[in-house]
Design a protein around this motif. Sequence first.
Motif, PDB file in Angstrom:
ATOM      1  N   CYS A 176      30.507  49.142  25.607  1.00  0.00           N
ATOM      2  CA  CYS A 176      30.893  48.725  26.960  1.00  0.00           C
ATOM      3  C   CYS A 176      32.252  49.291  27.361  1.00  0.00           C
ATOM      4  CB  CYS A 176      30.935  47.201  27.056  1.00  0.00           C
ATOM      5  SG  CYS A 176      29.308  46.409  27.117  1.00  0.00           S
ATOM      6  N   PHE A 177      32.459  49.440  28.666  1.00  0.00           N
ATOM      7  CA  PHE A 177      33.768  49.758  29.229  1.00  0.00           C
ATOM      8  C   PHE A 177      34.427  48.438  29.639  1.00  0.00           C
ATOM      9  CE2 PHE A 177      32.422  53.923  28.961  1.00  0.00           C
ATOM     10  CZ  PHE A 177      33.200  54.846  29.649  1.00  0.00           C
ATOM     11  N   LEU A 178      35.747  48.347  29.455  1.00  0.00           N
ATOM     12  CA  LEU A 178      36.485  47.137  29.811  1.00  0.00           C
ATOM     13  C   LEU A 178      37.060  47.279  31.212  1.00  0.00           C
ATOM     14  CD1 LEU A 178      37.594  44.377  28.888  1.00  0.00           C
ATOM     15  CD2 LEU A 178      39.584  45.588  27.962  1.00  0.00           C
ATOM     16  N   GLY A 179      36.857  46.237  32.032  1.00  0.00           N
ATOM     17  CA  GLY A 179      37.396  46.241  33.385  1.00  0.00           C
ATOM     18  C   GLY A 179      38.273  45.043  33.651  1.00  0.00           C
ATOM     19  N   HIS A 180      39.351  45.262  34.396  1.00  0.00           N
ATOM     20  CA  HIS A 180      40.251  44.177  34.817  1.00  0.00           C
ATOM     21  C   HIS A 180      39.739  43.689  36.166  1.00  0.00           C
ATOM     22  CE1 HIS A 180      44.656  42.821  35.709  1.00  0.00           C
ATOM     23  NE2 HIS A 180      43.865  41.821  35.394  1.00  0.00           N
ATOM     24  N   ALA A 181      38.835  42.699  36.129  1.00  0.00           N
ATOM     25  CA  ALA A 181      38.145  42.309  37.349  1.00  0.00           C
ATOM     26  C   ALA A 181      37.593  40.900  37.233  1.00  0.00           C
ATOM     27  CB  ALA A 181      36.994  43.285  37.641  1.00  0.00           C
ATOM     28  N   ALA A 182      37.383  40.287  38.398  1.00  0.00           N
ATOM     29  CA  ALA A 182      36.622  39.049  38.503  1.00  0.00           C
ATOM     30  C   ALA A 182      35.188  39.417  38.877  1.00  0.00           C
ATOM     31  CB  ALA A 182      37.238  38.139  39.567  1.00  0.00           C
ATOM     32  N   GLY A 183      34.258  38.458  38.717  1.00  0.00           N
ATOM     33  CA  GLY A 183      32.879  38.767  39.037  1.00  0.00           C
ATOM     34  C   GLY A 183      32.110  37.551  39.525  1.00  0.00           C
ATOM     35  N   VAL A 184      31.175  37.784  40.467  1.00  0.00           N
ATOM     36  CA  VAL A 184      30.265  36.743  40.953  1.00  0.00           C
ATOM     37  C   VAL A 184      28.889  37.372  41.134  1.00  0.00           C
ATOM     38  CG1 VAL A 184      32.088  35.426  42.122  1.00  0.00           C
ATOM     39  CG2 VAL A 184      30.772  37.130  43.405  1.00  0.00           C
ATOM     40  N   ILE A 185      27.875  36.512  41.323  1.00  0.00           N
ATOM     41  CA  ILE A 185      26.520  36.986  41.565  1.00  0.00           C
ATOM     42  C   ILE A 185      25.848  36.108  42.616  1.00  0.00           C
ATOM     43  CG2 ILE A 185      25.637  35.622  39.614  1.00  0.00           C
ATOM     44  CD1 ILE A 185      23.444  37.750  39.252  1.00  0.00           C
ATOM     45  N   GLU A 186      25.004  36.730  43.444  1.00  0.00           N
ATOM     46  CA  GLU A 186      24.208  36.032  44.448  1.00  0.00           C
ATOM     47  C   GLU A 186      22.994  36.905  44.746  1.00  0.00           C
ATOM     48  OE1 GLU A 186      23.521  32.932  47.490  1.00  0.00           O
ATOM     49  OE2 GLU A 186      24.533  33.071  45.552  1.00  0.00           O
ATOM     50  N   ASN A 187      21.837  36.272  44.912  1.00  0.00           N
ATOM     51  CA  ASN A 187      20.598  36.998  45.220  1.00  0.00           C
ATOM     52  C   ASN A 187      20.263  38.058  44.173  1.00  0.00           C
ATOM     53  OD1 ASN A 187      20.244  35.644  47.779  1.00  0.00           O
ATOM     54  ND2 ASN A 187      21.836  36.978  48.613  1.00  0.00           N
ATOM     55  N   GLY A 188      20.640  37.807  42.937  1.00  0.00           N
ATOM     56  CA  GLY A 188      20.336  38.743  41.870  1.00  0.00           C
ATOM     57  C   GLY A 188      21.198  39.987  41.862  1.00  0.00           C
ATOM     58  N   ARG A 189      22.234  40.034  42.716  1.00  0.00           N
ATOM     59  CA  ARG A 189      23.134  41.193  42.776  1.00  0.00           C
ATOM     60  C   ARG A 189      24.538  40.735  42.404  1.00  0.00           C
ATOM     61  NH1 ARG A 189      21.101  45.524  45.549  1.00  0.00           N
ATOM     62  NH2 ARG A 189      23.181  46.244  46.133  1.00  0.00           N
ATOM     63  N   GLY A 190      25.087  41.361  41.370  1.00  0.00           N
ATOM     64  CA  GLY A 190      26.427  41.012  40.920  1.00  0.00           C
ATOM     65  C   GLY A 190      27.463  41.958  41.493  1.00  0.00           C
ATOM     66  N   ILE A 191      28.652  41.419  41.725  1.00  0.00           N
ATOM     67  CA  ILE A 191      29.735  42.241  42.254  1.00  0.00           C
ATOM     68  C   ILE A 191      31.006  41.898  41.486  1.00  0.00           C
ATOM     69  CG2 ILE A 191      30.447  40.637  44.093  1.00  0.00           C
ATOM     70  CD1 ILE A 191      30.662  43.129  45.931  1.00  0.00           C
ATOM     71  N   ALA A 192      31.735  42.940  41.078  1.00  0.00           N
ATOM     72  CA  ALA A 192      33.031  42.763  40.432  1.00  0.00           C
ATOM     73  C   ALA A 192      34.128  43.079  41.430  1.00  0.00           C
ATOM     74  CB  ALA A 192      33.151  43.665  39.202  1.00  0.00           C
ATOM     75  N   MET A 193      35.260  42.395  41.297  1.00  0.00           N
ATOM     76  CA  MET A 193      36.391  42.576  42.210  1.00  0.00           C
ATOM     77  C   MET A 193      37.647  42.888  41.423  1.00  0.00           C
ATOM     78  SD  MET A 193      35.206  39.320  44.361  1.00  0.00           S
ATOM     79  CE  MET A 193      34.272  38.908  42.900  1.00  0.00           C
ATOM     80  N   ALA A 194      38.222  44.053  41.709  1.00  0.00           N
ATOM     81  CA  ALA A 194      39.457  44.471  41.054  1.00  0.00           C
ATOM     82  C   ALA A 194      40.497  44.758  42.128  1.00  0.00           C
ATOM     83  CB  ALA A 194      39.218  45.709  40.186  1.00  0.00           C
ATOM     84  N   GLY A 195      41.729  44.908  41.694  1.00  0.00           N
ATOM     85  CA  GLY A 195      42.783  45.204  42.661  1.00  0.00           C
ATOM     86  C   GLY A 195      44.086  45.465  41.947  1.00  0.00           C
ATOM     87  N   PHE A 196      44.946  46.208  42.588  1.00  0.00           N
ATOM     88  CA  PHE A 196      46.268  46.425  42.027  1.00  0.00           C
ATOM     89  C   PHE A 196      47.023  45.097  42.005  1.00  0.00           C
ATOM     90  CE2 PHE A 196      44.866  50.561  43.580  1.00  0.00           C
ATOM     91  CZ  PHE A 196      45.044  51.323  42.429  1.00  0.00           C
ATOM     92  N   SER A 197      48.119  45.043  41.296  1.00  0.00           N
ATOM     93  CA  SER A 197      48.818  43.783  41.018  1.00  0.00           C
ATOM     94  C   SER A 197      49.042  42.948  42.278  1.00  0.00           C
ATOM     95  CB  SER A 197      50.180  44.090  40.373  1.00  0.00           C
ATOM     96  OG  SER A 197      50.879  42.900  40.102  1.00  0.00           O
ATOM     97  N   GLY A 198      48.635  41.670  42.191  1.00  0.00           N
ATOM     98  CA  GLY A 198      48.869  40.738  43.279  1.00  0.00           C
ATOM     99  C   GLY A 198      47.919  40.838  44.449  1.00  0.00           C
ATOM    100  N   MET A 199      46.843  41.606  44.318  1.00  0.00           N
ATOM    101  CA  MET A 199      45.918  41.813  45.441  1.00  0.00           C
ATOM    102  C   MET A 199      44.992  40.621  45.680  1.00  0.00           C
ATOM    103  SD  MET A 199      46.361  44.715  47.040  1.00  0.00           S
ATOM    104  CE  MET A 199      47.836  45.666  46.788  1.00  0.00           C
ATOM    105  N   GLY A 200      44.779  39.785  44.668  1.00  0.00           N
ATOM    106  CA  GLY A 200      44.017  38.565  44.898  1.00  0.00           C
ATOM    107  C   GLY A 200      42.550  38.615  44.525  1.00  0.00           C
ATOM    108  N   LYS A 201      42.219  39.324  43.435  1.00  0.00           N
ATOM    109  CA  LYS A 201      40.807  39.416  43.036  1.00  0.00           C
ATOM    110  C   LYS A 201      40.232  38.045  42.687  1.00  0.00           C
ATOM    111  CE  LYS A 201      41.792  40.537  38.189  1.00  0.00           C
ATOM    112  NZ  LYS A 201      43.212  40.191  38.301  1.00  0.00           N
TER     113      LYS A 201
END
Length: 362
Positions: A150-175
Amino acid sequence: MNQSAITKSAIIEKYRKDFPATESLFIDFGGCVIETRVNNSQLLADLNNYFKEFLVDTDKGDILITAHECPVADLGLEYTVKQPDPGKTKIKEEFHNLPDGRVVYKRLTGMLFVFGGEDNIAIGPCIENSNQVINFINNRFIEYKLNNGCFLGHAAGVIENGRGIAMAGFSGMGKSTLALHLMSRGTTFVSNDRVMAEDNGDSLTMYGVAKQPRINPGTALNNPDLSCIVTREDKERFLAMPKEELWELEHKYDALIDECYGKNKFILKAPLSGLVILNWKRDNSETTVNIVDPKERKDLLPAFMKGTGLFYRPDSPEKESDPDVDAYADFLSKTTLIEISGGVDFDKAADACLKFMKDGSI
């Protein structure tokens, strides 16, 4: 004793004999089961409460961790200082590489973590530092997934309707703030701060970490689902602060997903259908949402890229170096990369994420 004669196996054997750990919990991390065995009922209760959504009834795990509540230990090792991350000055960790593992010593707490492979141990004042034991457990799962490609990501994640989305951002962006806005609009949580992304040939899967969100007062006060975790006294004090000062305040709250959003709202495996990069500013400009090509926008990828760090011990020499930006660009070409720029607007960002998870468009 000669340091070269000290091994992970010898340390584990000694402390499991001197401080027997007999009570276990089994945590299912999206298909990888970790058994954590402890020698203290309070520590067991703390871990059971924290990981309660992922406990399984079994007697066999893929990885074993034992956590031993005991006085601060001296293993007779000479440690190497882990230099602070950029922008920080306090030295918190030291380490020593063993023939069959690694030891990490936490300077501020005296905790010792000995790890590598399927057998691992935590030693010291565990009850007082249960958050470090929790992080150690989660890091064993991260190590397991990274050693499986696996690749490591600095991100949050959620899922809805069977589709997952990860959220990343530069420092303080509010992921994490965006992830919790999406939770308030009905999504299911996958991860707060780290995702492990797996290549399935023509698509990607993300695995989350069983770590509850830690949020700042600004996030809590601006989300009705989270405001309950702030005491009345703190709420009055925070609301009296200037907005910029409130958002920069170094004060964190644990937001347990099941208590804030209900049962069965936290899973650890989802398709990585899209990756959002927050690249916005706190100004009055218009918020824009665009699909971009990761190979053409490599400038965005460091927001997602995450070094493996001290608690990862690779199982082969070729994994000792973290993937570079070109490797991430190739890898992320198998998902949809979305840049959100312009002014900060969490509602508009949440609208875009929900639309994408509904039909794949923005």
